[in-house]
Design a protein around this motif. Structure first.
Motif, PDB file in Angstrom:
ATOM      1  N   ARG A  51       0.849  -1.180  -0.040  1.00 40.63           N
ATOM      2  CA  ARG A  51       0.083   0.140   0.041  1.00 40.63           C
ATOM      3  C   ARG A  51       0.903   1.299  -0.216  1.00 40.63           C
ATOM      4  O   ARG A  51       1.765   1.390   0.794  1.00 40.63           O
ATOM      5  CB  ARG A  51      -1.007   0.043   1.071  1.00 40.63           C
ATOM      6  N   LEU A  52       0.506   2.011  -0.854  1.00 41.64           N
ATOM      7  CA  LEU A  52       1.400   3.457  -1.005  1.00 41.64           C
ATOM      8  C   LEU A  52       0.341   4.375  -0.799  1.00 41.64           C
ATOM      9  O   LEU A  52      -1.058   4.103  -0.894  1.00 41.64           O
ATOM     10  CB  LEU A  52       1.776   3.392  -2.457  1.00 41.64           C
ATOM     11  N   ARG A  53       0.644   5.648  -0.344  1.00 40.42           N
ATOM     12  CA  ARG A  53      -0.280   6.674   0.113  1.00 40.42           C
ATOM     13  C   ARG A  53       0.239   8.028  -0.573  1.00 40.42           C
ATOM     14  O   ARG A  53       1.517   8.260  -0.603  1.00 40.42           O
ATOM     15  CB  ARG A  53      -0.237   6.764   1.637  1.00 40.42           C
ATOM     16  N   VAL A  54      -0.783   8.861  -1.131  1.00 43.90           N
ATOM     17  CA  VAL A  54      -0.534  10.374  -1.642  1.00 43.90           C
ATOM     18  C   VAL A  54      -1.625  10.977  -0.921  1.00 43.90           C
ATOM     19  O   VAL A  54      -2.859  10.605  -0.793  1.00 43.90           O
ATOM     20  CB  VAL A  54      -0.617  10.432  -3.190  1.00 43.90           C
ATOM     21  N   ASP A  55      -1.221  12.238  -0.626  1.00 44.78           N
ATOM     22  CA  ASP A  55      -2.359  13.208  -0.161  1.00 44.78           C
ATOM     23  C   ASP A  55      -1.750  14.767  -0.720  1.00 44.78           C
ATOM     24  O   ASP A  55      -0.705  14.999  -1.196  1.00 44.78           O
ATOM     25  CB  ASP A  55      -2.043  13.314   1.537  1.00 44.78           C
ATOM     26  N   GLY A  56      -2.813  15.431  -0.398  1.00 36.48           N
ATOM     27  CA  GLY A  56      -2.667  16.945  -0.960  1.00 36.48           C
ATOM     28  C   GLY A  56      -3.794  17.811  -0.905  1.00 36.48           C
ATOM     29  O   GLY A  56      -5.018  17.130  -0.441  1.00 36.48           O
ATOM     30  N   TYR A  57      -3.662  18.981  -1.099  1.00 30.33           N
ATOM     31  CA  TYR A  57      -4.873  20.063  -1.016  1.00 30.33           C
ATOM     32  C   TYR A  57      -5.019  20.776  -2.268  1.00 30.33           C
ATOM     33  O   TYR A  57      -4.007  21.364  -2.885  1.00 30.33           O
ATOM     34  CB  TYR A  57      -4.740  20.839   0.129  1.00 30.33           C
ATOM     35  N   ILE A  58      -6.066  20.425  -3.137  1.00 26.86           N
ATOM     36  CA  ILE A  58      -6.278  21.180  -4.295  1.00 26.86           C
ATOM     37  C   ILE A  58      -7.153  22.471  -3.978  1.00 26.86           C
ATOM     38  O   ILE A  58      -8.184  22.413  -3.635  1.00 26.86           O
ATOM     39  CB  ILE A  58      -7.105  20.293  -5.421  1.00 26.86           C
ATOM     40  N   ARG A  59      -6.622  23.505  -4.163  1.00 27.44           N
ATOM     41  CA  ARG A  59      -7.385  24.809  -3.712  1.00 27.44           C
ATOM     42  C   ARG A  59      -8.042  25.084  -4.983  1.00 27.44           C
ATOM     43  O   ARG A  59      -7.583  25.412  -6.143  1.00 27.44           O
ATOM     44  CB  ARG A  59      -6.086  25.984  -3.177  1.00 27.44           C
ATOM     45  N   SER A  60      -9.460  25.537  -4.896  1.00 31.30           N
ATOM     46  CA  SER A  60     -10.037  25.930  -5.845  1.00 31.30           C
ATOM     47  C   SER A  60     -10.235  27.307  -6.172  1.00 31.30           C
ATOM     48  O   SER A  60     -10.734  27.660  -7.156  1.00 31.30           O
ATOM     49  CB  SER A  60     -11.708  25.487  -5.182  1.00 31.30           C
ATOM     50  N   ASP A  61      -9.431  27.962  -5.419  1.00 28.59           N
ATOM     51  CA  ASP A  61      -9.415  29.518  -5.995  1.00 28.59           C
ATOM     52  C   ASP A  61      -8.525  29.938  -6.917  1.00 28.59           C
ATOM     53  O   ASP A  61      -8.330  31.017  -7.237  1.00 28.59           O
ATOM     54  CB  ASP A  61      -9.400  30.363  -4.854  1.00 28.59           C
ATOM     55  N   MET A  62      -7.579  29.019  -7.108  1.00 29.82           N
ATOM     56  CA  MET A  62      -6.374  29.487  -8.002  1.00 29.82           C
ATOM     57  C   MET A  62      -6.036  28.326  -9.258  1.00 29.82           C
ATOM     58  O   MET A  62      -6.100  27.262  -8.705  1.00 29.82           O
ATOM     59  CB  MET A  62      -5.115  29.398  -7.130  1.00 29.82           C
ATOM     60  N   VAL A  63      -6.000  28.838 -10.374  1.00 28.28           N
ATOM     61  CA  VAL A  63      -5.720  27.826 -11.297  1.00 28.28           C
ATOM     62  C   VAL A  63      -4.577  28.276 -12.367  1.00 28.28           C
ATOM     63  O   VAL A  63      -4.561  29.478 -12.525  1.00 28.28           O
ATOM     64  CB  VAL A  63      -7.163  28.036 -12.519  1.00 28.28           C
ATOM     65  N   PHE A  64      -3.842  27.307 -12.815  1.00 33.97           N
ATOM     66  CA  PHE A  64      -2.922  27.408 -13.809  1.00 33.97           C
ATOM     67  C   PHE A  64      -3.316  27.033 -15.159  1.00 33.97           C
ATOM     68  O   PHE A  64      -3.942  25.842 -15.228  1.00 33.97           O
ATOM     69  CB  PHE A  64      -1.614  26.367 -13.409  1.00 33.97           C
ATOM     70  N   PHE A  65      -3.060  27.666 -16.075  1.00 32.86           N
ATOM     71  CA  PHE A  65      -3.651  27.581 -17.675  1.00 32.86           C
ATOM     72  C   PHE A  65      -2.748  27.961 -18.636  1.00 32.86           C
ATOM     73  O   PHE A  65      -2.290  29.018 -18.676  1.00 32.86           O
ATOM     74  CB  PHE A  65      -4.892  28.298 -17.752  1.00 32.86           C
ATOM     75  N   PRO A  66      -1.849  26.969 -19.160  1.00 28.88           N
ATOM     76  CA  PRO A  66      -1.933  25.381 -18.739  1.00 28.88           C
ATOM     77  C   PRO A  66      -1.321  25.080 -17.579  1.00 28.88           C
ATOM     78  O   PRO A  66      -0.952  25.886 -16.591  1.00 28.88           O
ATOM     79  CB  PRO A  66      -1.150  24.838 -20.002  1.00 28.88           C
ATOM     80  N   GLY A  67      -1.585  23.991 -17.161  1.00 27.03           N
ATOM     81  CA  GLY A  67      -1.257  23.404 -15.769  1.00 27.03           C
ATOM     82  C   GLY A  67       0.256  22.932 -15.610  1.00 27.03           C
ATOM     83  O   GLY A  67       0.564  22.591 -14.528  1.00 27.03           O
ATOM     84  N   ALA A  68       1.101  23.415 -16.635  1.00 25.37           N
ATOM     85  CA  ALA A  68       2.592  22.783 -16.201  1.00 25.37           C
ATOM     86  C   ALA A  68       3.193  23.877 -17.440  1.00 25.37           C
ATOM     87  O   ALA A  68       2.717  24.243 -18.632  1.00 25.37           O
ATOM     88  CB  ALA A  68       2.767  21.492 -16.470  1.00 25.37           C
ATOM     89  N   ILE A  69       4.522  24.103 -17.132  1.00 24.64           N
ATOM     90  CA  ILE A  69       5.377  24.757 -18.224  1.00 24.64           C
ATOM     91  C   ILE A  69       6.063  23.580 -18.772  1.00 24.64           C
ATOM     92  O   ILE A  69       6.919  22.850 -18.207  1.00 24.64           O
ATOM     93  CB  ILE A  69       6.323  25.739 -17.675  1.00 24.64           C
ATOM     94  N   GLU A  70       5.870  23.126 -20.227  1.00 27.76           N
ATOM     95  CA  GLU A  70       6.617  22.269 -20.814  1.00 27.76           C
ATOM     96  C   GLU A  70       7.484  22.857 -22.005  1.00 27.76           C
ATOM     97  O   GLU A  70       6.788  23.304 -22.958  1.00 27.76           O
ATOM     98  CB  GLU A  70       5.622  21.007 -21.111  1.00 27.76           C
ATOM     99  N   PHE A  71       8.760  22.525 -21.867  1.00 26.06           N
ATOM    100  CA  PHE A  71       9.677  23.329 -22.797  1.00 26.06           C
ATOM    101  C   PHE A  71       9.769  22.260 -23.910  1.00 26.06           C
ATOM    102  O   PHE A  71      10.049  22.714 -25.165  1.00 26.06           O
ATOM    103  CB  PHE A  71      11.091  23.620 -22.310  1.00 26.06           C
ATOM    104  N   GLY A  72       9.325  20.999 -23.948  1.00 30.35           N
ATOM    105  CA  GLY A  72       9.620  20.159 -24.962  1.00 30.35           C
ATOM    106  C   GLY A  72      11.095  20.031 -25.375  1.00 30.35           C
ATOM    107  O   GLY A  72      11.954  19.918 -24.393  1.00 30.35           O
ATOM    108  N   ARG A  73      11.683  20.036 -26.440  1.00 40.36           N
ATOM    109  CA  ARG A  73      12.836  19.789 -27.020  1.00 40.36           C
ATOM    110  C   ARG A  73      13.527  20.862 -26.999  1.00 40.36           C
ATOM    111  O   ARG A  73      12.944  21.765 -27.944  1.00 40.36           O
ATOM    112  CB  ARG A  73      13.070  18.741 -28.018  1.00 40.36           C
ATOM    113  N   SER A  74      14.674  21.582 -26.599  1.00 36.77           N
ATOM    114  CA  SER A  74      15.569  22.625 -26.873  1.00 36.77           C
ATOM    115  C   SER A  74      16.821  22.259 -27.259  1.00 36.77           C
ATOM    116  O   SER A  74      17.483  21.339 -26.536  1.00 36.77           O
ATOM    117  CB  SER A  74      15.137  23.761 -26.071  1.00 36.77           C
ATOM    118  N   ASN A  75      17.596  23.225 -27.691  1.00 37.28           N
ATOM    119  CA  ASN A  75      19.053  22.866 -28.004  1.00 37.28           C
ATOM    120  C   ASN A  75      20.043  23.725 -26.885  1.00 37.28           C
ATOM    121  O   ASN A  75      19.526  24.874 -26.450  1.00 37.28           O
ATOM    122  CB  ASN A  75      19.448  23.548 -29.428  1.00 37.28           C
TER     123      ASN A  75
END
Length: 330
Positions: A119-143
């Motif tokens: 058994r593994l366990r994860v916990d967290g608090y997702i705050r409803s008043d704050m949104v990231f859009f998009p949800g992550a910064i993804e650079f992809g491939r760069s030189n």
């Protein structure tokens, strides 16, 4: 009678021994069993990888993983793990569909080499008043050597005096900046930009920047940042073994250099080594060179040093490899 008792005792002892072995095995197989995501924003890409280490002599098979709550999706990234290898189970926090304090128990069912449930366990608090859009910064491939910028929006609805006071990065080559774009009553928007600097190391990276707000109860909110930095110049092989040699003795090895655009070699250098090669003025994407390495240092014994290849021109780039040798005494 005695024979039957001895047989029953032997079977019981064997089962007990197997149970102990299985228990010890699962304890070492899962070095991390809990993870706290902390406070995260709505729609933030929030994931954690649990490593699974197979220290046994037989292949491990993960049959399935089930979650006690839909707030977390478990993904088996390696169903079969060979002896001595490490696999992983990804826990994805579903921040786009759940809010508030959430947690899940992930039950991992293993049927080889022993049947076990971990058994593994994860916990967290997702705050409803704050949104990231998009949800992550993804650079992809760069030189490597090229600066790249990516951005996301931070959307907030709540207190009229809410603000972002800082954005922190634990990597000097990831530089975040934030700019307020909207403030109307209880609605506040920011644009958060992260610059990937020219000196970012090559390879895949997955990190985060921390958005610091003026909330007293939960001021820090992480934002995931990931990408793949590729070298503008690659060396094959990157590790060059010269074997045993005497001071002043030259050893020649073949190197293949590949660039993303045509280049000319300016230099090949290594500390305490004289490196000679046939120079060419040709501009091309692939160079095959046969440098001769001669040790010029004073110390005998095993040697390990970085060698560097530099290209010519205003857009000069460098690539490094490793040189090893055993220098015999005079």
């Amino acid at each position: 009678m005695i024979r039957h008792f001895a047989l029953a005792f032997s079977v019981a002892a064997c089962l007990a021994s197997t149970t102990v072995v299985a228990a010890d095995w699962t304890a070492t197989a899962f070095p991390i069993k809990t993870h706290d995501f902390g406070t995260v924003a709505v729609a933030a890409k929030t994931e954690f990888v649990f490593p699974v280490v197979n220290t046994m002599s037989s292949t491990m098979h993960i049959q399935t993983v089930r979650a006690s709550c839909g707030c977390t999706t478990p993904i088996v990234q390696n169903q079969y793990i060979a002896p001595g290898q490490t696999g992983s189970i990804l826990a994805r926090f579903n921040t786009d569909t759940f809010k508030g304090k959430k947690g899940a128990t992930l039950t991992v069912v293993i049927d080889q080499p022993f049947y076990s449930e971990v058994r593994l366990r994860v916990d967290g608090y997702i705050r409803s008043d704050m949104v990231f859009f998009p949800g992550a910064i993804e650079f992809g491939r760069s030189n490597q050597g090229e600066a790249v910028s990516k951005s996301t929006k931070v959307l907030y609805a709540g207190r009229s005096d809410w603000q972002i006071v800082d954005v922190r990065s634990n990597k000097p080559w990831l530089m975040p900046a934030v700019k307020e774009t909207v403030r109307e009553g209880g609605r506040v928007n920011y644009e958060l930009t992260v610059d990937l600097r020219e000196d970012a190391p090559t390879g895949f990276f997955q990190d985060e920047v921390v958005v610091v707000t003026n909330d007293r109860s939960m001021p820090n909110v992480p934002l995931r940042v990931s990408g793949q930095v590729e070298s503008a110049l690659s060396i094959s092989p990157q590790a060059v073994a010269l074997g045993s040699l005497k001071p002043g003795e030259g050893i020649t090895r073949k190197l293949v250099l590949m660039g993303q655009k045509p280049f000319q070699i300016e230099s090949i250098t290594a500390e305490n080594w004289d490196v000679k090669y046939e120079a060419t003025s040709d501009l091309k994407k692939v160079h095959i060179v046969n440098p001769t390495f001669t040790y010029t240092g004073q110390n005998a014994g095993p040697q390990k040093v970085a060698f560097e290849i530099k290209t010519a021109g205003d857009d000069s780039v460098t690539a490094k490899g490793v040189l090893t040798a055993d220098v015999r005494g005079q």
